[in-house]
Motif scaffolding. Sequence first.
Motif, PDB file in Angstrom:
ATOM      1  N   ASN A 540       0.858  -1.177   0.000  1.00  0.00           N
ATOM      2  CA  ASN A 540       0.000   0.000   0.000  1.00  0.00           C
ATOM      3  C   ASN A 540       0.900   1.235   0.000  1.00  0.00           C
ATOM      4  N   SER A 541       0.675   2.102  -0.973  1.00  0.00           N
ATOM      5  CA  SER A 541       1.481   3.326  -1.082  1.00  0.00           C
ATOM      6  C   SER A 541       0.588   4.565  -1.097  1.00  0.00           C
ATOM      7  N   SER A 542      -0.539   4.488  -0.399  1.00  0.00           N
ATOM      8  CA  SER A 542      -1.495   5.601  -0.413  1.00  0.00           C
ATOM      9  C   SER A 542      -1.060   6.769   0.458  1.00  0.00           C
ATOM     10  N   GLY A 543      -0.230   6.521   1.466  1.00  0.00           N
ATOM     11  CA  GLY A 543       0.097   7.562   2.433  1.00  0.00           C
ATOM     12  C   GLY A 543       1.546   7.979   2.422  1.00  0.00           C
ATOM     13  N   VAL A 544       1.918   8.741   3.452  1.00  0.00           N
ATOM     14  CA  VAL A 544       3.280   9.252   3.606  1.00  0.00           C
ATOM     15  C   VAL A 544       3.723   9.031   5.045  1.00  0.00           C
ATOM     16  N   PHE A 545       5.023   9.075   5.247  1.00  0.00           N
ATOM     17  CA  PHE A 545       5.582   9.119   6.587  1.00  0.00           C
ATOM     18  C   PHE A 545       5.967  10.561   6.902  1.00  0.00           C
ATOM     19  N   ALA A 546       5.487  11.085   8.022  1.00  0.00           N
ATOM     20  CA  ALA A 546       5.837  12.447   8.438  1.00  0.00           C
ATOM     21  C   ALA A 546       7.135  12.374   9.243  1.00  0.00           C
ATOM     22  N   LEU A 547       8.202  12.938   8.705  1.00  0.00           N
ATOM     23  CA  LEU A 547       9.531  12.836   9.313  1.00  0.00           C
ATOM     24  C   LEU A 547      10.065  14.221   9.642  1.00  0.00           C
ATOM     25  N   ASP A 548      10.760  14.342  10.770  1.00  0.00           N
ATOM     26  CA  ASP A 548      11.443  15.602  11.054  1.00  0.00           C
ATOM     27  C   ASP A 548      12.902  15.490  10.617  1.00  0.00           C
ATOM     28  N   THR A 549      13.607  16.590  10.672  1.00  0.00           N
ATOM     29  CA  THR A 549      14.976  16.645  10.164  1.00  0.00           C
ATOM     30  C   THR A 549      15.875  15.637  10.849  1.00  0.00           C
ATOM     31  N   ALA A 550      15.705  15.455  12.156  1.00  0.00           N
ATOM     32  CA  ALA A 550      16.584  14.556  12.909  1.00  0.00           C
ATOM     33  C   ALA A 550      16.446  13.106  12.468  1.00  0.00           C
ATOM     34  N   GLN A 551      15.326  12.755  11.825  1.00  0.00           N
ATOM     35  CA  GLN A 551      15.103  11.376  11.407  1.00  0.00           C
ATOM     36  C   GLN A 551      15.652  11.079  10.018  1.00  0.00           C
ATOM     37  N   THR A 552      16.153  12.075   9.320  1.00  0.00           N
ATOM     38  CA  THR A 552      16.580  11.909   7.931  1.00  0.00           C
ATOM     39  C   THR A 552      18.100  12.033   7.814  1.00  0.00           C
ATOM     40  N   ASP A 554      21.736  12.942   5.674  1.00  0.00           N
ATOM     41  CA  ASP A 554      22.210  14.079   4.875  1.00  0.00           C
ATOM     42  C   ASP A 554      21.865  13.888   3.407  1.00  0.00           C
ATOM     43  N   THR A 555      22.072  12.664   2.901  1.00  0.00           N
ATOM     44  CA  THR A 555      21.774  12.389   1.485  1.00  0.00           C
ATOM     45  C   THR A 555      20.294  12.567   1.205  1.00  0.00           C
ATOM     46  N   PHE A 556      19.450  12.111   2.110  1.00  0.00           N
ATOM     47  CA  PHE A 556      17.999  12.259   1.954  1.00  0.00           C
ATOM     48  C   PHE A 556      17.624  13.732   1.842  1.00  0.00           C
ATOM     49  N   ARG A 557      18.173  14.562   2.729  1.00  0.00           N
ATOM     50  CA  ARG A 557      17.812  15.985   2.730  1.00  0.00           C
ATOM     51  C   ARG A 557      18.313  16.701   1.480  1.00  0.00           C
ATOM     52  N   LYS A 558      19.379  16.211   0.877  1.00  0.00           N
ATOM     53  CA  LYS A 558      19.875  16.828  -0.352  1.00  0.00           C
ATOM     54  C   LYS A 558      18.959  16.549  -1.533  1.00  0.00           C
ATOM     55  N   LEU A 559      18.283  15.388  -1.506  1.00  0.00           N
ATOM     56  CA  LEU A 559      17.499  14.955  -2.665  1.00  0.00           C
ATOM     57  C   LEU A 559      15.994  15.155  -2.494  1.00  0.00           C
ATOM     58  N   VAL A 560      15.521  15.263  -1.255  1.00  0.00           N
ATOM     59  CA  VAL A 560      14.083  15.398  -1.001  1.00  0.00           C
ATOM     60  C   VAL A 560      13.827  16.762  -0.359  1.00  0.00           C
ATOM     61  N   LYS A 561      12.910  17.497  -0.923  1.00  0.00           N
ATOM     62  CA  LYS A 561      12.611  18.837  -0.417  1.00  0.00           C
ATOM     63  C   LYS A 561      11.706  18.774   0.811  1.00  0.00           C
ATOM     64  N   SER A 562      11.989  19.661   1.750  1.00  0.00           N
ATOM     65  CA  SER A 562      11.143  19.781   2.930  1.00  0.00           C
ATOM     66  C   SER A 562       9.847  20.495   2.537  1.00  0.00           C
ATOM     67  N   GLN A 563       8.713  19.994   3.036  1.00  0.00           N
ATOM     68  CA  GLN A 563       7.429  20.584   2.663  1.00  0.00           C
ATOM     69  C   GLN A 563       7.039  21.753   3.565  1.00  0.00           C
ATOM     70  N   VAL A 567       9.769  19.549   7.983  1.00  0.00           N
ATOM     71  CA  VAL A 567       9.020  18.295   7.975  1.00  0.00           C
ATOM     72  C   VAL A 567       9.066  17.704   6.570  1.00  0.00           C
ATOM     73  N   TYR A 568       9.420  16.434   6.480  1.00  0.00           N
ATOM     74  CA  TYR A 568       9.502  15.744   5.187  1.00  0.00           C
ATOM     75  C   TYR A 568       8.393  14.699   5.132  1.00  0.00           C
ATOM     76  N   ARG A 569       7.813  14.558   3.949  1.00  0.00           N
ATOM     77  CA  ARG A 569       6.726  13.596   3.777  1.00  0.00           C
ATOM     78  C   ARG A 569       6.989  12.707   2.565  1.00  0.00           C
ATOM     79  N   PRO A 570       7.929  11.784   2.667  1.00  0.00           N
ATOM     80  CA  PRO A 570       8.153  10.854   1.556  1.00  0.00           C
ATOM     81  C   PRO A 570       7.025   9.837   1.478  1.00  0.00           C
ATOM     82  N   SER A 571       6.830   9.294   0.314  1.00  0.00           N
ATOM     83  CA  SER A 571       5.801   8.277   0.127  1.00  0.00           C
ATOM     84  C   SER A 571       6.099   7.062   0.990  1.00  0.00           C
ATOM     85  N   ALA A 572       5.067   6.561   1.665  1.00  0.00           N
ATOM     86  CA  ALA A 572       5.213   5.391   2.530  1.00  0.00           C
ATOM     87  C   ALA A 572       4.766   4.152   1.765  1.00  0.00           C
TER      88      ALA A 572
END
Length: 870
Positions: A540-552, A554-563, A567-572
Motif C-alpha cells: 500500500n502506497s497511499s500515504g506518507v511518513f511524516a519525518l522531522d529533520t533529525a530522522q533523515t 544528509d543524502t535524503f535531505r539533499k534529494l528530497v525537499k522539505s514541505q 518536515v519531510y513527507r516521503p511516500s510510505a
Amino acid sequence: MSIIGKFTRRSMKSHRKWTVVTIIGVVISTAMITAVSSFASSFFDLLSREAIADNGNWHAIISSVKMSEVPTLEKASFVGSVSLSRDLGYALLTGSQNKNKPYLFIKQYDQQSTKSYPVKLVEGRMPKNAHEIVLSQHIQTNGGVKIHVGETLTLQMGRRQSAGDNSSELGQETPYQGKPSTDSKDDASGERFEATGTQTFTVVGIMERPSYEPTWAPGYTAFTYLDAAALSPVDTVNAALLVKRPGHSIYADVDALTKKVGLSPQDNVKYNSELLRYSGVFAADNTQNTLYEFMAIIIAIIAIASISLIYNAFAISVSERTRQLGMLASVGATRAQKRRSVYLEGFYIGLFVIPLGVLAGIAGIGITLAAIRPLMASFMNLNTDGLRLCVSPDSIAAAVLLAVLTIFISAWLPARRASRIMPIDAIRQSKEVKLSARTVKTSRLTRCFFGFEGELALKNLKRSRRKYRATVVSLVVSLVLFLTASYYPAFTKATSNATEDVKNFDVVASFSERDPQTQQTLQTIAGFDTVTQSARTQFNSSGVFALDTAQTSDTFRKLVKSQSKGVYRPSAVVYSYDRAAFEAFAKSIGVDPAPLENTANPSGILINAARENSGGVYVSGEELTVKAGDTLHYEIQNETAKSKAFSSSFAVGAVTDALPIGIARLSFSNVQLVVCENVFDAFQAKMPEGLRNEAMMMYLKTTDGTKLESQIRELPTQPSVYNIATVARSERNINLVFEIFIFGFITLISLICIANMFNTITTNIALRRREFAMLRSVGMTPRGFGRMIRYESMLYGLNALLWGLPISFGIGLLLNNFASSTISTGFVFPWKNYLAAVVLLFLIVTVTMLYASAKSKYENIVDALTGEDL
C-alpha cells in the motif's frame, strides 16, 4: 662480444641464486600482466557474445528508412553491413490462454538479418519467402496454443490502438491494456484491435522465445521473410547497422547519417548500448571517464607491484656485486660500462624470460578459465558457451611492452648506483653501513622494555639505514598495493547497489483482487516442484511518513525537499509478506520475528536503503537515521480539506539494507517498510475503503521458468505472469564474472606482494651473515638471536603500517573521488581487509625473517667471518 657483456654473463652464472630470483620476478610480473590482459579480453569477449545472443549483432538501428535511402546507408564508409527488417503488425492469436498476451507480433527480416539477430531454432528452418513464418515455442509453453511445423495459419492482421479520443498506436513496449469497458471511443481505458486484413502463412520453424522480447509484451514474436526487392522506393524499413570499427565517433557518425536520409536522430535511432559498452564505447562521458580512471589505477597497481619486485631483485644483484664492481672500476671501467653491465643483465633476462612469462600467463589464465567454466555453467545458464580464453594480439603486445618498460625502470636506479661505485667505497662498504655514536643512539627505555636484544635490533636497523629503508619501502608498497586492490570489491558492491535494479526473483504472479480463491491459487503455485522460494505479498502506497529533520540522513535531505518547517513527507510504501516469508526474512537479518507480528502494536522492518540517478550521478545510501524502537508516523492527507484523512504509526522493529524477495531499492522519495501479513491486514482494515489495495502478488524463484509458467497456465484461475529470469540471469552473470575478475586480480597482486616481501627480507638477512656470525662469536645464544629477529620484525611491521595505512586510506579516498562524478555511494571503508592486512603483514615478516635467519644460527662462525657477503 664486449668485455662488459662477458663480465655480465659470467657474473650472472656465478651468482645463480640472485639471477634466478630476478628471473622469477620477471616471470611473475610478465605472467601477471599477460594473465590480467588476457582475462580482460576473455571477459569482454564473453559479455560481447552474451550481448549479441540477447540483443543481436548490430550497433545502431535507424527506423522508418525509405527503401530509396537504403543505398546511402550501405555506402557509408564506417558501415560494415546493413540488415533490413519491418514490423508487419499484430495478429489475433486464437485460443491464447494468457489473457495478457492475446496477439502474435510479426516481424519481417531479410537474409542479412539472420546474422544480426539472435534466433535459436528448436525445429524446422528459417523462412525463405513472405508466406513462410517461424513461431516462438513460448506460444505453446506460455499461451497454451499448440502449432506444429507444416501447419497453415490464416491470421487476422491489425493494429493495437489505445481507447479514448486521443488514441494512439501501441507497440511491444506497452503491456496489454485490456478490452474497453464499452464500445465507445470516448472510453479512456483499455485498447482496441483494428483489423487491416488477413494473411496466410505456412509454419516452417519453431524457435526459442527471443530474449529481447519484453516479458510484459502483449504479442508473441514471430518471424517471416522480408523481400527487399519487392518493396517500393517509398516503403519504409528498419535498418540495423553493423559498424566496421566501433569507436566513440559512432554517435556522431550515425546521427549525421540519419540526418542525411532525412530522419531525426532523437526519434529514429536506437543503439545497442550493451554491445557498444563491451566494445569500449560509452555515450555518457562521466561513465567513460570513470572507467578510464579506474583502468589507469589498475594498470598503475600492476606496474608498481612489478617494478617493486624486479627493482629489488636488481638492487640485490648490485648490492651483492659491490666489491666486484669496485674492482672493475679499479682496472679502468668507466661509469657507462658499469651502468651497461646492469642494463645488459636486464636485457638478457628480458630476452629469454618475457616470452616465458607471456606463455606462463596465457597457460595460467587458460587453466583458470577451464577450471571455473563448469562452475559458472552450473549456476549461470549463459546463452553462449561460457567464458573462453581469448588472447588478442593487442593484449599480448601491451603485456610485452609493459614488461620491457618494467624491466628498464627497475634496472635504471640500480644501474645508476652501480655506475657510482668507487673502488675505495666498495672495499670499505662505506655506503652500506653508517657507524657513529649519534647514528646508533637509542633510548634507555628501549632496553628497559625490550631488553638487550631489542636495543640491539634497533641499533642494527639504524646503522644500516639504506637496507632498513629499502625493506620498509618494500613492505609499504606491498601493503598499499594489497589494500588498494582490496578496495575494488567493496566499491563494486556499492556500485552495483547504486546502479542496478535488484532482480532477486524469477517469476511474479499477480491478481488484481484478494479473495479466498486467489489465496488458494497462490498457495498451489508455491507448492509446484519447480519453485525453490516464494513470498505472497501486498503493498500500500497511499500515504506518507511524516519525518522531522533529525530522522533523515544528509543524502535524503539533499534529494528530497522539505514541505514545511523541516518536515519531510516521503511516500510510505508498506509491504505485506506472508508469515513464512516474513519470518524467513527476519531471521536472515538476525531479528526475532515474533514481536513484529503483534497487530495491537504494529511494527515492521525498515528497508533503509535507496538509490537514485540525480543529474546523471548515481546516488545510493541510507535514507533515515532512525533505529530499532523508534516510531514512524503514517498519514494520508485529505486533498480537499487539507486535513488528515487517516493516520497511524509503526514501531521500527529492525533496520536493514538487505532486501527480501521481490523488493527493489526505490528512490529517496520513498520509504519502504516490511510487515507481517496479519499486521498489514489490521492496518488496511482501519483505512478508508477507497485507500486500500487488494491486489496480491507472489514472487517466485524457480529452477525452470518456462515449466513454471506452463504449470500456472494449467490452473483453473490464472494470474498475470511475468517471467524476468532472463534479465535477472544476465545481471547476475555480469556481476559474477566481474567478481571473479576482481578476485583473480587481488590474488595475483597478493602473490606478487608476498614474493616482494619475501625476496627483500631474505636478501637483507642473507647479506648480514658476517654480522650474525660476529654476534654469535661474542656469546649471543640462539634464544637471544631469535628475540632480536622478532624485535626487528616488529619494527619493520610498525614502520610499514605507520606509512602504509595512511597512504592506502588516501588512495581509497582518491578512488572514491574519481567515481563521484558518476556514482555517489560515500566512502566504503574495507575495515576487514585492513585488519587482515595488519595481521598478515606481521605474520609474513616474522615467518620470513625467522626462515631466512635459520641457516645463519647454525652456520660455521669461521666460514661466515672469512667468506664473502654471500
